[in-house]
Design a protein around this motif. Sequence first.
Motif, PDB file in Angstrom:
ATOM      1  N   PRO A  97       4.036   1.782  14.955  1.00  0.00           N
ATOM      2  CA  PRO A  97       3.500   0.736  14.070  1.00  0.00           C
ATOM      3  C   PRO A  97       2.926   1.338  12.792  1.00  0.00           C
ATOM      4  O   PRO A  97       2.207   2.339  12.832  1.00  0.00           O
ATOM      5  N   VAL A  98       3.252   0.738  11.660  1.00  0.00           N
ATOM      6  CA  VAL A  98       2.795   1.252  10.376  1.00  0.00           C
ATOM      7  C   VAL A  98       2.193   0.114   9.562  1.00  0.00           C
ATOM      8  O   VAL A  98       2.420  -1.069   9.835  1.00  0.00           O
ATOM      9  N   LEU A  99       1.422   0.499   8.553  1.00  0.00           N
ATOM     10  CA  LEU A  99       0.851  -0.435   7.595  1.00  0.00           C
ATOM     11  C   LEU A  99       1.305  -0.025   6.194  1.00  0.00           C
ATOM     12  O   LEU A  99       1.360   1.168   5.876  1.00  0.00           O
ATOM     13  N   VAL A 100       1.632  -1.005   5.375  1.00  0.00           N
ATOM     14  CA  VAL A 100       2.004  -0.752   3.980  1.00  0.00           C
ATOM     15  C   VAL A 100       0.777  -1.032   3.126  1.00  0.00           C
ATOM     16  O   VAL A 100       0.314  -2.174   3.042  1.00  0.00           O
ATOM     17  N   GLN A 101       0.228   0.012   2.497  1.00  0.00           N
ATOM     18  CA  GLN A 101      -1.013  -0.083   1.740  1.00  0.00           C
ATOM     19  C   GLN A 101      -0.724  -0.031   0.239  1.00  0.00           C
ATOM     20  O   GLN A 101       0.106   0.761  -0.222  1.00  0.00           O
ATOM     21  N   ASP A 102      -1.448  -0.872  -0.506  1.00  0.00           N
ATOM     22  CA  ASP A 102      -1.389  -0.844  -1.960  1.00  0.00           C
ATOM     23  C   ASP A 102      -2.339   0.243  -2.453  1.00  0.00           C
ATOM     24  O   ASP A 102      -3.547   0.207  -2.179  1.00  0.00           O
ATOM     25  N   ILE A 103      -1.790   1.238  -3.175  1.00  0.00           N
ATOM     26  CA  ILE A 103      -2.641   2.339  -3.666  1.00  0.00           C
ATOM     27  C   ILE A 103      -2.747   2.312  -5.197  1.00  0.00           C
ATOM     28  O   ILE A 103      -3.039   3.322  -5.825  1.00  0.00           O
ATOM     29  N   GLY A 104      -2.533   1.147  -5.768  1.00  0.00           N
ATOM     30  CA  GLY A 104      -2.739   0.971  -7.205  1.00  0.00           C
ATOM     31  C   GLY A 104      -1.553   1.384  -8.054  1.00  0.00           C
ATOM     32  O   GLY A 104      -0.655   2.100  -7.597  1.00  0.00           O
ATOM     33  N   ASP A 105      -1.564   0.895  -9.334  1.00  0.00           N
ATOM     34  CA  ASP A 105      -0.502   1.190 -10.292  1.00  0.00           C
ATOM     35  C   ASP A 105       0.864   0.746  -9.782  1.00  0.00           C
ATOM     36  O   ASP A 105       1.888   1.374 -10.089  1.00  0.00           O
ATOM     37  N   GLY A 106       0.894  -0.315  -8.953  1.00  0.00           N
ATOM     38  CA  GLY A 106       2.167  -0.823  -8.442  1.00  0.00           C
ATOM     39  C   GLY A 106       2.817   0.054  -7.389  1.00  0.00           C
ATOM     40  O   GLY A 106       4.025  -0.058  -7.137  1.00  0.00           O
ATOM     41  N   THR A 107       2.059   0.925  -6.750  1.00  0.00           N
ATOM     42  CA  THR A 107       2.593   1.862  -5.746  1.00  0.00           C
ATOM     43  C   THR A 107       2.058   1.489  -4.365  1.00  0.00           C
ATOM     44  O   THR A 107       0.893   1.101  -4.220  1.00  0.00           O
ATOM     45  N   THR A 108       2.928   1.613  -3.367  1.00  0.00           N
ATOM     46  CA  THR A 108       2.523   1.361  -1.974  1.00  0.00           C
ATOM     47  C   THR A 108       2.683   2.640  -1.161  1.00  0.00           C
ATOM     48  O   THR A 108       3.449   3.545  -1.527  1.00  0.00           O
ATOM     49  N   LEU A 109       1.968   2.694  -0.054  1.00  0.00           N
ATOM     50  CA  LEU A 109       1.982   3.862   0.837  1.00  0.00           C
ATOM     51  C   LEU A 109       2.112   3.380   2.271  1.00  0.00           C
ATOM     52  O   LEU A 109       1.365   2.506   2.712  1.00  0.00           O
ATOM     53  N   THR A 110       3.089   3.931   2.990  1.00  0.00           N
ATOM     54  CA  THR A 110       3.289   3.589   4.409  1.00  0.00           C
ATOM     55  C   THR A 110       2.414   4.500   5.260  1.00  0.00           C
ATOM     56  O   THR A 110       2.579   5.733   5.226  1.00  0.00           O
ATOM     57  N   VAL A 111       1.510   3.900   6.008  1.00  0.00           N
ATOM     58  CA  VAL A 111       0.528   4.655   6.787  1.00  0.00           C
ATOM     59  C   VAL A 111       0.668   4.297   8.260  1.00  0.00           C
ATOM     60  O   VAL A 111       0.755   3.111   8.601  1.00  0.00           O
ATOM     61  N   PRO A 112       0.708   5.286   9.181  1.00  0.00           N
ATOM     62  CA  PRO A 112       0.719   4.974  10.614  1.00  0.00           C
ATOM     63  C   PRO A 112      -0.513   4.158  10.999  1.00  0.00           C
ATOM     64  O   PRO A 112      -1.630   4.465  10.562  1.00  0.00           O
ATOM     65  N   GLN A 113      -0.298   3.116  11.794  1.00  0.00           N
ATOM     66  CA  GLN A 113      -1.413   2.229  12.145  1.00  0.00           C
ATOM     67  C   GLN A 113      -2.436   2.916  13.039  1.00  0.00           C
ATOM     68  O   GLN A 113      -3.627   2.624  12.975  1.00  0.00           O
TER      69      GLN A 113
END
Length: 241
Positions: A97-113
Motif C-alpha cells: 500500500p502506498v500514498l501519493v503525497q503532494d510535495i509542492g511545485d506541482g510534484t507528487t511523491l509515492t510513499v509506502p503507507q
Amino acid sequence: MGTPRDPDAEGLDALRRRLYRPGSTESDLRRYLAERSAIAPEPAPQSVPALPHAPRRRFVPVAALSAVVAVALAVSLSQLHALRAPARSAATASPVPVLVQDIGDGTTLTVPQRASIRTATTPIAIDGTAVVGQRFEGSGNAMLVVDPPRRAMHGGVATVLLTSIGPVPVSWRALSLVYLGQWTAVPVVLARGSSAEPPGVGAPRTFRYRDAPPTRIAVIAPAGVRWSVLVGVTGPEHALH
C-alpha cells in the motif's frame, strides 16, 4: 411272577460279585470285562461335529504397512502445500500500500503507507544556539512530520541536515502547509537540498521563514537507500545575522 432274567446277564452278575469277594484275582477282572463286552458292546464314540473355521486373517508385513502410511502422508502433505501455495503467491504478488503525497511545485511523491521510520529528539545548534530537534532514520521515499515549538508559529529559523550512505544523492524538501479554506491546505516549499558528496558527509542547510514553519520534510530517495535527517526549528529571536 417276575420276568425271567437272561442267563448271560446272571452269569455276568456272578462274575461281578466275585470281584468283590476276598481272593479275587486279575484273571477274574479280565474274564468279567470280556463277558461284559460280549453281552453289551460299548457304543462307538459319536463323531464331534467340526466347528466352523474362522476366516483366516491376512497379516500385512510391518514394512509394507509403513510404506503405505508414508505414501498416504506424503500425498496429504503435497495436497496441503498445493492448497497453501496460491495463497502464498497471492500474498507475495500483492502490491505494498502506498500514498501519493503532494510535495509542492506541482510534484507528487509515492510513499509506502507503512514505512518503517525511527524518530528521536536530539539537540541541534541553530545560529550558535542549542535547541531541541528531531532525528529521523529510514530508507526510500518518506514524508516526515515535524513538530515545531509554539514560539515558531509566526516566523523563525529552521535547519535541516540530511546524510545518506547510498551510492546516489538523496534530496529533501521542507514544506509548510498554507490553508486556502477550512479543509483545503496547499504545501509550499520553504527550502530544499540533497545529501552531499562523498556519501555519509552532510552539511546543514539553515533558512529563515516569515510565516508558518515547516511541518513536513519530504525525502526523495531510491528504494532501499538508507538516510538520516536532523531537523530543528526555533522562533524569530534566533534570526540569522
